[in-house]
Write a protein that holds these residues in place. Structure first.
Motif, PDB file in Angstrom:
ATOM      1  N   MET A 298       0.805  -1.027   0.028  1.00  0.00           N
ATOM      2  CA  MET A 298      -0.033   0.043  -0.094  1.00  0.00           C
ATOM      3  C   MET A 298       0.897   1.326  -0.072  1.00  0.00           C
ATOM      4  O   MET A 298       1.464   1.390   0.816  1.00  0.00           O
ATOM      5  CB  MET A 298      -0.941   0.136   1.244  1.00  0.00           C
ATOM      6  CG  MET A 298      -2.047  -1.132   1.134  1.00  0.00           C
ATOM      7  SD  MET A 298      -3.578  -0.297   0.535  1.00  0.00           S
ATOM      8  CE  MET A 298      -3.982   0.869   1.756  1.00  0.00           C
TER       9      MET A 298
ATOM     10  N   CYS B  64       0.314   4.083   2.856  1.00  0.00           N
ATOM     11  CA  CYS B  64       0.297   3.723   4.067  1.00  0.00           C
ATOM     12  C   CYS B  64       1.470   4.156   5.010  1.00  0.00           C
ATOM     13  O   CYS B  64       2.471   3.427   4.482  1.00  0.00           O
ATOM     14  CB  CYS B  64      -0.380   1.997   4.403  1.00  0.00           C
ATOM     15  SG  CYS B  64       0.098   1.501   5.912  1.00  0.00           S
TER      16      CYS B  64
ATOM     17  N   PHE C  64       2.581   2.986   7.805  1.00  0.00           N
ATOM     18  CA  PHE C  64       3.095   1.851   8.327  1.00  0.00           C
ATOM     19  C   PHE C  64       3.925   0.926   7.351  1.00  0.00           C
ATOM     20  O   PHE C  64       5.014   0.450   7.479  1.00  0.00           O
ATOM     21  CB  PHE C  64       2.158   0.983   9.233  1.00  0.00           C
ATOM     22  CG  PHE C  64       1.819   1.810  10.752  1.00  0.00           C
ATOM     23  CD1 PHE C  64       2.486   2.872  11.022  1.00  0.00           C
ATOM     24  CD2 PHE C  64       1.101   1.020  11.536  1.00  0.00           C
ATOM     25  CE1 PHE C  64       1.997   3.463  12.185  1.00  0.00           C
ATOM     26  CE2 PHE C  64       0.859   1.528  12.932  1.00  0.00           C
ATOM     27  CZ  PHE C  64       1.255   2.832  13.252  1.00  0.00           C
ATOM     28  N   CYS C  65       3.273   0.713   6.360  1.00  0.00           N
ATOM     29  CA  CYS C  65       4.329   0.235   5.086  1.00  0.00           C
ATOM     30  C   CYS C  65       5.431   1.012   4.733  1.00  0.00           C
ATOM     31  O   CYS C  65       6.542   0.250   4.768  1.00  0.00           O
ATOM     32  CB  CYS C  65       3.157  -0.063   3.786  1.00  0.00           C
ATOM     33  SG  CYS C  65       2.202  -1.131   4.000  1.00  0.00           S
TER      34      CYS C  65
ATOM     35  N   HIS D 193       0.686  -5.647   4.316  1.00  0.00           N
ATOM     36  CA  HIS D 193      -0.336  -4.810   4.803  1.00  0.00           C
ATOM     37  C   HIS D 193      -1.639  -5.466   4.874  1.00  0.00           C
ATOM     38  O   HIS D 193      -1.958  -6.217   4.070  1.00  0.00           O
ATOM     39  CB  HIS D 193      -0.799  -3.721   3.484  1.00  0.00           C
ATOM     40  CG  HIS D 193      -1.791  -2.821   4.050  1.00  0.00           C
ATOM     41  ND1 HIS D 193      -1.505  -1.623   4.524  1.00  0.00           N
ATOM     42  CD2 HIS D 193      -2.860  -2.708   3.801  1.00  0.00           C
ATOM     43  CE1 HIS D 193      -2.566  -0.933   4.963  1.00  0.00           C
ATOM     44  NE2 HIS D 193      -3.537  -1.733   4.411  1.00  0.00           N
TER      45      HIS D 193
ATOM     46  N   HIS E  84      -3.487  -0.138   9.202  1.00  0.00           N
ATOM     47  CA  HIS E  84      -2.438  -1.039   8.926  1.00  0.00           C
ATOM     48  C   HIS E  84      -2.252  -1.817  10.383  1.00  0.00           C
ATOM     49  O   HIS E  84      -1.834  -0.972  11.303  1.00  0.00           O
ATOM     50  CB  HIS E  84      -1.222  -0.446   8.602  1.00  0.00           C
ATOM     51  CG  HIS E  84       0.110  -1.818   8.020  1.00  0.00           C
ATOM     52  ND1 HIS E  84       0.821  -1.580   7.224  1.00  0.00           N
ATOM     53  CD2 HIS E  84       0.428  -2.698   8.983  1.00  0.00           C
ATOM     54  CE1 HIS E  84       1.667  -2.646   7.193  1.00  0.00           C
ATOM     55  NE2 HIS E  84       1.503  -3.209   8.441  1.00  0.00           N
TER      56      HIS E  84
HETATM   57 ZN    ZN Z   1       0.386  -0.679   5.244  1.00  0.00          ZN
END
Ligand code: ZN
Ligand code: 5GP
Length: 114
Positions: free
Chosen positions: A1, A4, A6-7, A46, A98
């Protein structure tokens, strides 16, 4: 993703204070800690939320809890205690979509059920 955060933390595109990483999960300190120890354990792949887990994710989710237990020991809070939380969607207070496990500890916390 691609959008995102957190990705992007997993890939290293956004810096974080990392505490653990392996082929399945990444763990790092929360940017806005709600306790003396506040670590987020996230899957490297993700997954939006607990709602979007699939059956194949069961070992991954077990591993997240296992890593949380190991990190609690490393932080020296195994005996004093800690809390593991996964917030889901609006009523659960999820703000980053996420999936992540909060590891909180280091001082007594108010019980979430009052
Ligand atoms: Zn993510
Ligand atoms: P949620 O509210 O979704 O359960 O938890 C999201 C958590 O991610 C919050 O505790 C928030 O402080 C943390 N967070 C949001 N953005 C970042 C970031 O860019 N870096 C780090 N380390 N934590 C973040």
């Amino acid at each position: 993703m691609s959008d995102c955060i957190f990705c992007k933390i997993v890939s290293g595109d956004i810096p974080s204070t990392g505490v653990y990483k392996d082929e399945l999960v990444t763990a790092f300190r929360d940017i806005n800690p709600a306790a003396r120890t506040h670590i987020l354990i996230i899957p490297n792949k993700h997954i939006d939320s607990v709602n979007l887990m699939i059956a194949d994710d069961k070992p991954l989710v077990g591993h997240m809890f296992f890593v949380a237990r190991e990190l609690a020991a490393k932080e020296g809070i195994s005996e004093s205690g800690y809390r593991l939380i996964m917030n889901t969607n609006a009523d659960g207070g999820q703000t980053v979509f996420h999936m992540h496990l909060h590891l909180l500890g280091g001082a007594p916390m108010k019980h979430p059920m009052g």
